[in-house]
Design an enzyme around this catalytic site. Structure first.
Site, PDB file in Angstrom:
ATOM      1  N   ARG A 440       0.814  -1.204   0.000  1.00 39.08           N
ATOM      2  CA  ARG A 440       0.000   0.000   0.000  1.00 39.08           C
ATOM      3  C   ARG A 440       0.855   1.265   0.000  1.00 39.08           C
ATOM      4  O   ARG A 440       0.467   2.276  -0.595  1.00 39.08           O
ATOM      5  CB  ARG A 440      -0.928   0.003   1.219  1.00 39.08           C
ATOM      6  N   GLU A 469      -1.192  -8.294   4.559  1.00 40.90           N
ATOM      7  CA  GLU A 469      -2.598  -8.349   4.977  1.00 40.90           C
ATOM      8  C   GLU A 469      -3.142  -9.739   4.714  1.00 40.90           C
ATOM      9  O   GLU A 469      -2.792 -10.375   3.718  1.00 40.90           O
ATOM     10  CB  GLU A 469      -3.425  -7.303   4.228  1.00 40.90           C
ATOM     11  N   GLU A 480     -10.694  -2.948  -4.786  1.00 38.37           N
ATOM     12  CA  GLU A 480     -10.041  -1.957  -3.945  1.00 38.37           C
ATOM     13  C   GLU A 480      -8.735  -1.483  -4.580  1.00 38.37           C
ATOM     14  O   GLU A 480      -8.398  -0.289  -4.520  1.00 38.37           O
ATOM     15  CB  GLU A 480      -9.776  -2.531  -2.556  1.00 38.37           C
ATOM     16  N   ASP A 537     -14.119   4.595 -11.386  1.00 42.40           N
ATOM     17  CA  ASP A 537     -14.576   5.972 -11.219  1.00 42.40           C
ATOM     18  C   ASP A 537     -13.593   6.891 -11.948  1.00 42.40           C
ATOM     19  O   ASP A 537     -12.744   7.536 -11.344  1.00 42.40           O
ATOM     20  CB  ASP A 537     -14.663   6.323  -9.732  1.00 42.40           C
ATOM     21  N   HIS A 767     -18.369  -7.896   3.003  1.00 43.39           N
ATOM     22  CA  HIS A 767     -17.593  -8.769   2.133  1.00 43.39           C
ATOM     23  C   HIS A 767     -17.810  -8.254   0.709  1.00 43.39           C
ATOM     24  O   HIS A 767     -18.798  -8.594   0.047  1.00 43.39           O
ATOM     25  CB  HIS A 767     -18.045 -10.218   2.250  1.00 43.39           C
ATOM     26  N   CYS A 769     -16.393  -8.980  -1.936  1.00 43.22           N
ATOM     27  CA  CYS A 769     -16.335 -10.020  -2.968  1.00 43.22           C
ATOM     28  C   CYS A 769     -17.733 -10.531  -3.295  1.00 43.22           C
ATOM     29  O   CYS A 769     -18.001 -10.952  -4.427  1.00 43.22           O
ATOM     30  CB  CYS A 769     -15.462 -11.180  -2.514  1.00 43.22           C
TER      31      CYS A 769
END
Length: 801
Positions: A440, A469, A480, A537, A767, A769
């Site tokens: 990240r 993670e 994400e 977006d 969730h 997913c």
């Protein structure tokens, strides 16, 4: 010579007709076929009934007699025989009528003589009979081949209204008018062009005629149908009146009835078989159509396709053989309307109204791959719906693109497995995916490194892992990663894209020439989004997607594309207004200015562009600084300035962006997409209204009648549009609606609880997913609202940051 004379002799021979019981039509014999009557109806394919056998035998005897006379010498010299034949042909040619029913010496005036008038059988009886059933059962009016009729005046709009006036209407005159109007195309066009402009059709007059047909009994409709059928059976030589006439025949209200499709199909076949330059003339005519007539005819063609695409089992009127050319003829005719619609500035009707929704139920995948195989092999001919992508909905195109992507994913995964086996390596599951490992803190750098390392595997299924993670990517982590990377790259501080407040869009920064790799990454990012069905977006103008589809598909290998110019389009002032409305308004003012442009504006052919803390001046053409902008060359100045901003100034940046996108999405399926549709596939629908989300929601360990579920929906209704978008992002990983709206979404709510802590200490979780919201059963509505707003405002990563 004898054969040529024999063909010209048939105009004097009697007309032989046969009757079709199914269509209730009289079908004429074909004079070019040596007097043989038609055996099958050209409309429904049924055997014809009741030919006049005596007339057939008499016709054959007359033909044989004349052929024998032509072949006999009788001692005449060659010159005498030629003179006799020439004089006979010349005499007959003077008396012959052409295919539109006008003599060769006819001059175009408002009075037509010697017209092929369809004679109505038992005309006196028809005027006396008022019963609708008896009127509908009348047989097809027979076309007189060489009959002298009194002069018939062409009706204009006022005389037609007087003719059909209910107080003094004459049925015989009305029947005569409609018989001539729909059988003689020259009479039709002269009636509709009585004004000063002979090429402009009086559409208001035609609307009045259509209204009269619609509001009256079936007698007129039946008569019109029979005359149109007779016109279709006759071989009419193509002319300007013929092309326009068939266009008007297609608009006849009698074809709103599906039972007349067998006649309508022949009209469409004639239109679809015109050559290119003739169809261009039809397109010019369609451009002058009023909007409602344009829309009504398009819907009639769409209904024709839908009815014959999925015919009822009880309806045997249309066979499979007939539909083999019925539907292609209708689609090709509909393509003329689409061309006319596209050539008009602003379009007559929206693109969505050209779509045939019933095509969503065909096998799009099979149709696409058949079209793709023909295209790759250079096969000309055949018919597929993908040849006419304007009739396919965005959902159908998305399905095609998805199937094509899945097939490429399977091919690439299989190739990797075979390569592993050939190299005597052990295959593993990870080799079937495009695996990205991202930190990240180094989002852009790691993404560039992963793309570079896996550039040969970009057409595999994407799977993202954030280093450090615990999370298994079932789609949520991929969403994400896209979201965070797009947000970072499009940040104004990053300098790759410029945001314009007036238009609310991003555009390429022409001064940013050091980070071409990042532009390539953004292109790959958009390609991966389309390839993996992820909504982004991104706020690009429509002109960006036009450039991205120019060309839409590259046949060369990516390594050979350095010399190919891509993304160069002919832009308009309207395109530029979507990017820089302030400059576009100034350019429009310059074009409309009535004074002396050179003295009042003092412009030259150059442009000044802000670049970081300075301004750089670019010439718009060679020696542009010495060329003044005048009233005569201001149009050229505007065109060059728009081309500079949209093409030249950002050419390097957009070229890298283009190649990045097509390195992933290069496919024939892109040829089906319009720029507006590509934008929807990438960005989804911007409107966000969750008021109907409760109707599609599924529940686990709870039901819609529980208090905390009711409170949840009450809070959602009270949220602003921005808060609803944040909620959608929290649950699904994207703040955009799917193309099909909420009906294509899956949304789940599950109740969670804990024995280790108080229920009020828990926050809602999700969730992404599976588009699932985990909601604790809070005791009050206020607590639920507080916890939900806190959760949706802090929704990045696994847990609150």
């Amino acid at each position: 010579m004898a054969n040529g004379l024999r063909r010209n002799s048939f105009s004097e021979l009697p007309t032989i007709t046969s009757h079709c019981r199914r269509c209730q039509l009289d079908i004429e014999s074909d004079p070019q076929a040596n007097g043989r009557t038609r055996i099958l109806c050209p409309f429904c394919g049924e055997f014809l009934f009741g030919p006049n056998v005596t007339d057939i035998q008499q016709l054959k005897e007359e033909i044989n007699k004349r052929a024998k006379d032509d072949n006999s010498d009788h001692g005449l010299s060659l010159r005498s025989r030629f003179s006799r034949t020439f004089n006979r042909i010349l005499l007959r040619r003077q008396n012959m009528l052409n295919n539109n029913g006008i003599t060769a010496s006819h001059r175009r005036d408002k009075t037509i003589k010697n017209v092929k008038l369809p004679a109505i059988e038992n005309k006196k009886q028809l005027s006396e009979q008022k019963s609708k059933d008896k009127m509908a059962s009348s047989s097809l009016p027979m076309i007189a081949t060489a009959i002298s009729m009194p002069s018939i005046n062409t009706h204009d709009i006022e005389s037609f209204q007087r003719l059909v006036n209910e107080e003094n209407s004459d049925n015989n005159q009305i029947f005569t008018f409609f018989s001539i109007f729909y059988s003689n195309l020259t009479y039709m066009m002269q009636s509709l062009t009585l004004n000063d402009d002979k090429k402009q059709i009086d559409w208001k007059y035609l609307q009045i005629i259509h209204e009269y047909i619609t509001n009256n009994s079936d007698t007129i409709s039946r008569l019109i149908l029979k005359t149109i059928a007779s016109c279709c059976v006759r071989e009419i030589r193509p002319s300007e009146h013929t092309r326009k006439g068939y266009t008007i025949l297609m608009m006849a209200p009698v074809f709103d009835d599906a039972s007349n499709n067998h006649i309508f199909a022949h009209v469409l076949r004639r239109i679809s078989h015109f050559v290119d330059h003739e169809q261009q003339e039809i397109i010019l005519v369609l451009q002058t159509l009023p909007v409602e007539m344009f829309r009504l005819t398009v819907r009639r063609l769409q209904a024709f396709v839908a009815i014959n695409l999925f015919p009822s089992r009880l309806d045997n009127s249309s066979s499979t053989v007939a539909n083999g050319w019925w539907i292609p003829s209708a689609i090709r005719t509909l393509a003329l309307f689409n061309h006319a619609n596209e050539m008009i500035s602003g379009r007559k009707i929206p693109l969505q109204e050209m779509v045939i929704d019933s095509l969503n139920y065909i096998d799009e995948e099979r149709d696409y791959f058949e079209w793709k195989n023909r295209k790759s092999r250079g096969i000309i001919g055949g018919f597929t719906f993908c040849q006419y992508p304007f009739v396919l909905s965005i959902n159908a195109k998305r399905t095609i693109l998805k199937r094509d992507s899945e097939q490429q994913m399977i091919v690439n995964a299989r190739r990797s497995m075979i390569q592993k086996v050939q190299n005597k390596q052990i295959p593993n599951l990870n080799m079937l995916f495009l695996n990205f490992y991202i930190r990240r803190a180094h989002l852009v750098a790691d993404s560039l490194a992963e793309v570079t390392k896996n550039h040969e595997d970009l057409k595999k299924k994407l799977r993202v892992t954030f280093v450090g993670e615990h999370g298994l990517d079932m789609g949520g982590l991929t969403k994400e990663w896209f979201l965070l990377l797009i947000r970072h790259i499009f940040s104004p501080d990053y300098g790759m894209f410029v945001y314009y407040d007036l238009s609310g869009i991003f555009w390429f920064n022409g001064a940013s020439t050091d980070n071409v790799r990042e532009y390539h990454l953004v292109g790959i990012l958009m390609g991966l989004a389309v390839y993996n069905a992820i909504i982004l977006d991104i706020r690009f103008p429509l002109v960006c997607y036009k450039k991205l589809l120019t060309p839409a598909f590259l046949t060369e290998q990516m390594t050979r594309l350095s010399k190919i110019k891509v993304g160069i389009i002919k832009s308009t002032l309207a395109d530029f207004r979507t990017i820089r409305p302030d400059i576009a308004n100034s350019l429009q003012y310059l074009l409309d200015y009535d004074g002396n442009v050179e003295e009042d504006f003092g412009l030259t052919f150059e442009v000044s562009v802000a670049q970081f803390d300075t301004s750089v001046i670019y010439p718009l053409k060679e020696n542009g600084s010495t060329v003044d902008v005048t009233n005569e060359n201001r149009n050229e100045y505007v065109e060059l300035l728009i081309d500079f901003y949209i093409n030249k100034h950002v050419s390097k940046q957009f070229e890298a962006f283009y190649y990045g996108f097509h390195s992933v999405c290069s496919s024939n399926a892109l040829l089906l997409l319009l720029p507006e549709e590509l934008e929807m596939l990438i960005c989804g629908m911007q409107q966000c209204n969750l008021s109907s989300l409760a109707k599609i929601t599924k529940y686990e360990n709870c039901n819609a009648s529980e208090d905390f579920i009711k409170w949840f929906w009450q809070v959602v209704e009270e949220m602003s549009s921005d808060k609803q978008r944040r909620l959608l992002l929290f649950v699904t990983g994207s703040d955009r609606m799917p193309i099909g709206g909420l009906s294509e979404m899956t949304f789940k709510i599950a109740k969670i609880s804990s024995n280790r802590c108080n229920i009020h200490d828990l926050l809602p979780m999700s969730h992404t997913c599976f588009n699932q919201l985990l909601l604790p059963p809070y005791s009050t509505r206020e607590i639920l609202k507080e916890k939900l707003l806190l959760a949706i405002e802090n929704c990045e990563g696994f847990g609150i940051e």
